[in-house]
Write an enzyme that holds these catalytic residues in place. Sequence first.
Site, PDB file in Angstrom:
ATOM      1  N   LYS A  22       0.809  -1.214   0.000  1.00 30.12           N
ATOM      2  CA  LYS A  22       0.000   0.000   0.000  1.00 30.12           C
ATOM      3  C   LYS A  22       0.845   1.268   0.000  1.00 30.12           C
ATOM      4  O   LYS A  22       0.575   2.219  -0.748  1.00 30.12           O
ATOM      5  CB  LYS A  22      -0.950   0.011   1.199  1.00 30.12           C
ATOM      6  CG  LYS A  22      -1.823   1.261   1.255  1.00 30.12           C
ATOM      7  CD  LYS A  22      -2.906   1.186   2.306  1.00 30.12           C
ATOM      8  CE  LYS A  22      -2.369   1.379   3.697  1.00 30.12           C
ATOM      9  NZ  LYS A  22      -3.461   1.601   4.682  1.00 30.12           N
ATOM     10  N   GLN A  73       8.438  -5.840  11.157  1.00 33.17           N
ATOM     11  CA  GLN A  73       7.339  -6.275  12.020  1.00 33.17           C
ATOM     12  C   GLN A  73       6.768  -7.544  11.387  1.00 33.17           C
ATOM     13  O   GLN A  73       5.984  -7.491  10.452  1.00 33.17           O
ATOM     14  CB  GLN A  73       6.255  -5.199  12.137  1.00 33.17           C
ATOM     15  CG  GLN A  73       5.149  -5.572  13.123  1.00 33.17           C
ATOM     16  CD  GLN A  73       3.974  -4.605  13.111  1.00 33.17           C
ATOM     17  OE1 GLN A  73       3.764  -3.882  12.144  1.00 33.17           O
ATOM     18  NE2 GLN A  73       3.193  -4.599  14.185  1.00 33.17           N
ATOM     19  N   TYR A  99       2.953   8.021   9.647  1.00 38.29           N
ATOM     20  CA  TYR A  99       2.325   6.891   8.962  1.00 38.29           C
ATOM     21  C   TYR A  99       2.659   6.937   7.475  1.00 38.29           C
ATOM     22  O   TYR A  99       2.548   7.980   6.825  1.00 38.29           O
ATOM     23  CB  TYR A  99       0.809   6.916   9.187  1.00 38.29           C
ATOM     24  CG  TYR A  99       0.476   6.677  10.638  1.00 38.29           C
ATOM     25  CD1 TYR A  99       0.172   5.402  11.101  1.00 38.29           C
ATOM     26  CD2 TYR A  99       0.533   7.726  11.556  1.00 38.29           C
ATOM     27  CE1 TYR A  99      -0.084   5.179  12.446  1.00 38.29           C
ATOM     28  CE2 TYR A  99       0.280   7.510  12.905  1.00 38.29           C
ATOM     29  CZ  TYR A  99      -0.021   6.234  13.342  1.00 38.29           C
ATOM     30  OH  TYR A  99      -0.256   6.012  14.671  1.00 38.29           O
ATOM     31  N   ARG A 330      15.381  14.414 -25.963  1.00 36.49           N
ATOM     32  CA  ARG A 330      15.747  13.323 -25.064  1.00 36.49           C
ATOM     33  C   ARG A 330      16.961  13.717 -24.214  1.00 36.49           C
ATOM     34  O   ARG A 330      17.569  14.763 -24.433  1.00 36.49           O
ATOM     35  CB  ARG A 330      16.009  12.072 -25.895  1.00 36.49           C
ATOM     36  CG  ARG A 330      14.737  11.517 -26.558  1.00 36.49           C
ATOM     37  CD  ARG A 330      15.038  10.483 -27.611  1.00 36.49           C
ATOM     38  NE  ARG A 330      15.769   9.341 -27.073  1.00 36.49           N
ATOM     39  CZ  ARG A 330      16.332   8.400 -27.845  1.00 36.49           C
ATOM     40  NH1 ARG A 330      16.259   8.495 -29.170  1.00 36.49           N
ATOM     41  NH2 ARG A 330      16.964   7.391 -27.294  1.00 36.49           N
ATOM     42  N   HIS A 360      12.217  20.951 -38.985  1.00 39.34           N
ATOM     43  CA  HIS A 360      11.174  19.933 -39.010  1.00 39.34           C
ATOM     44  C   HIS A 360      11.700  18.592 -39.499  1.00 39.34           C
ATOM     45  O   HIS A 360      12.667  18.510 -40.244  1.00 39.34           O
ATOM     46  CB  HIS A 360       9.987  20.353 -39.896  1.00 39.34           C
ATOM     47  CG  HIS A 360      10.343  21.247 -41.034  1.00 39.34           C
ATOM     48  ND1 HIS A 360       9.644  22.390 -41.329  1.00 39.34           N
ATOM     49  CD2 HIS A 360      11.352  21.190 -41.931  1.00 39.34           C
ATOM     50  CE1 HIS A 360      10.200  22.989 -42.370  1.00 39.34           C
ATOM     51  NE2 HIS A 360      11.236  22.272 -42.754  1.00 39.34           N
ATOM     52  N   TYR A 384      24.729   5.288 -35.021  1.00 35.52           N
ATOM     53  CA  TYR A 384      24.908   3.965 -34.411  1.00 35.52           C
ATOM     54  C   TYR A 384      25.245   2.956 -35.493  1.00 35.52           C
ATOM     55  O   TYR A 384      24.502   2.806 -36.473  1.00 35.52           O
ATOM     56  CB  TYR A 384      23.630   3.576 -33.671  1.00 35.52           C
ATOM     57  CG  TYR A 384      23.693   2.256 -32.940  1.00 35.52           C
ATOM     58  CD1 TYR A 384      24.706   1.974 -32.032  1.00 35.52           C
ATOM     59  CD2 TYR A 384      22.711   1.288 -33.150  1.00 35.52           C
ATOM     60  CE1 TYR A 384      24.752   0.770 -31.357  1.00 35.52           C
ATOM     61  CE2 TYR A 384      22.740   0.080 -32.475  1.00 35.52           C
ATOM     62  CZ  TYR A 384      23.763  -0.181 -31.580  1.00 35.52           C
ATOM     63  OH  TYR A 384      23.803  -1.378 -30.905  1.00 35.52           O
ATOM     64  N   SER A 402      18.028  19.635 -47.370  1.00 32.45           N
ATOM     65  CA  SER A 402      16.964  18.717 -46.971  1.00 32.45           C
ATOM     66  C   SER A 402      17.312  17.278 -47.319  1.00 32.45           C
ATOM     67  O   SER A 402      18.066  17.008 -48.257  1.00 32.45           O
ATOM     68  CB  SER A 402      15.656  19.112 -47.662  1.00 32.45           C
ATOM     69  OG  SER A 402      15.251  20.396 -47.257  1.00 32.45           O
TER      70      SER A 402
END
Length: 455
Positions: A22, A73, A99, A330, A360, A384, A402
């Site tokens: 909980k 406990q 608590y 990122r 864009h 990569y 482009s």
Amino acid sequence: MSLDIVILAAGQGTRMRSALPKVLHPVAGNSMLGHVIHSARQLSPNGIHVVIGHGADAVREQLAADDLNFVMQDKQLGTGHAVAQALPALTAETVLILYGDVPLIEVETLTRLLKLVNPQQLGLLTVTLDDPTGYGRIVRDQQNRVCAIVEHKDANDVQKAITEGNTGILAVPAKRLADWLGRLSNNNAQGEYYLTDVIAMAVNDGLIVATEQPYGAMEVQGANDRKQLSELERHYQLREARRLMAGGVTLRDPARFDVRGEVSVGRDVLIDINVILEGKVVIEDNVVIGPNCVIKDSTLRKGVIVKANSHIEGAILGEGSDAGPFARLRPGSVLGAKAHVGNFVELKNANLGEGAKVGHLTYLGDAEVGARTNIGAGTITCNYDGANKHKTTLGTDVFIGSNNSLVAPVDIFDGATTAAGSTITQNVPTEQLGVARARQRNIEGWKRPVKIRKD
């Protein structure tokens, strides 16, 4: 005054209907127990002792820290029994009991409570409610002094009519606590050792039980089921929204704004609807954030504009820069002052210099982009090779045509230009034009294929 804090977090939480303990259920991106621990740390205690039971391994794994002492406990025999498990580790003059499923408790409230404690007086946090069902009732004598707490299940009709309830949050002189806990009995409706029985013992021993109340009832509200959890979430979010608005932030709709971390926001900031701030976020003055944006673990300098539907994580946006709509930045992304990142652009570990433009439909990963460089639509860095990441470096005043593929590692030096449609695999020297595409051929007499009819 030295202080030990005991946090009770051993309960199962069956009404949550979840395999997750909980106290690990989240409110505003942090577990309920995590919120309590955060508040406890701000009191600078000698030690924080977390009593765990159900899901103990999961609690330890998620919240392990050098300043936490986890106490097991094994059998859940009541709140008094739970506190007793921590007794051997307590060394301070005062013990504060909290608590793990009461996440919204304010440090200011706890500070006021602790000021009540001395060798002849303990502090008890109570709350007055229109409907105190489920709360232990605070029983007072004719002089209005607290003399006992009666649990709801053990209360008679007269006691149930009392509107002052026990929150369970208690600050006591440590030297008295061990004696009182040792004298607890489980002769009650639940067959448990109630911590609340300590109050009557203190009164019988001649101590004064001084009380303090929270600023609002939600501050001491626990969560036993998903409905109560959602109520805590909404209260927390509205509280954070009010705090930001009081500091000079405009929220288009405070009910459609979420904070899930530590947020610092300057003045004259405008935040549109459905914006989520996660982790550690710093937003300086005059920033505008459009609708449906997620900002996580990032810094937005003065005058930044983040347009609709952008996702920014682990990034730094320099003064006067802008991103979006539909931009994704990122971790490791840095925008220099007045840099521009447009729609459907993704950056990862990319550093854009002052005034650089990526308009864009572009991906830049592991890239260094110089000041005033312009990157055309459809450009990607091929960073990569299937085993290792490689860097692309663009100098100042570079123009990338482009639909370019920049195959790393590659350097394009100051003032260089690449032609549209190029696949750049070699360095481009200063102020030269790099062209890397097949020559166009036009075929005379070519006939367009026709569809074959099927009979």
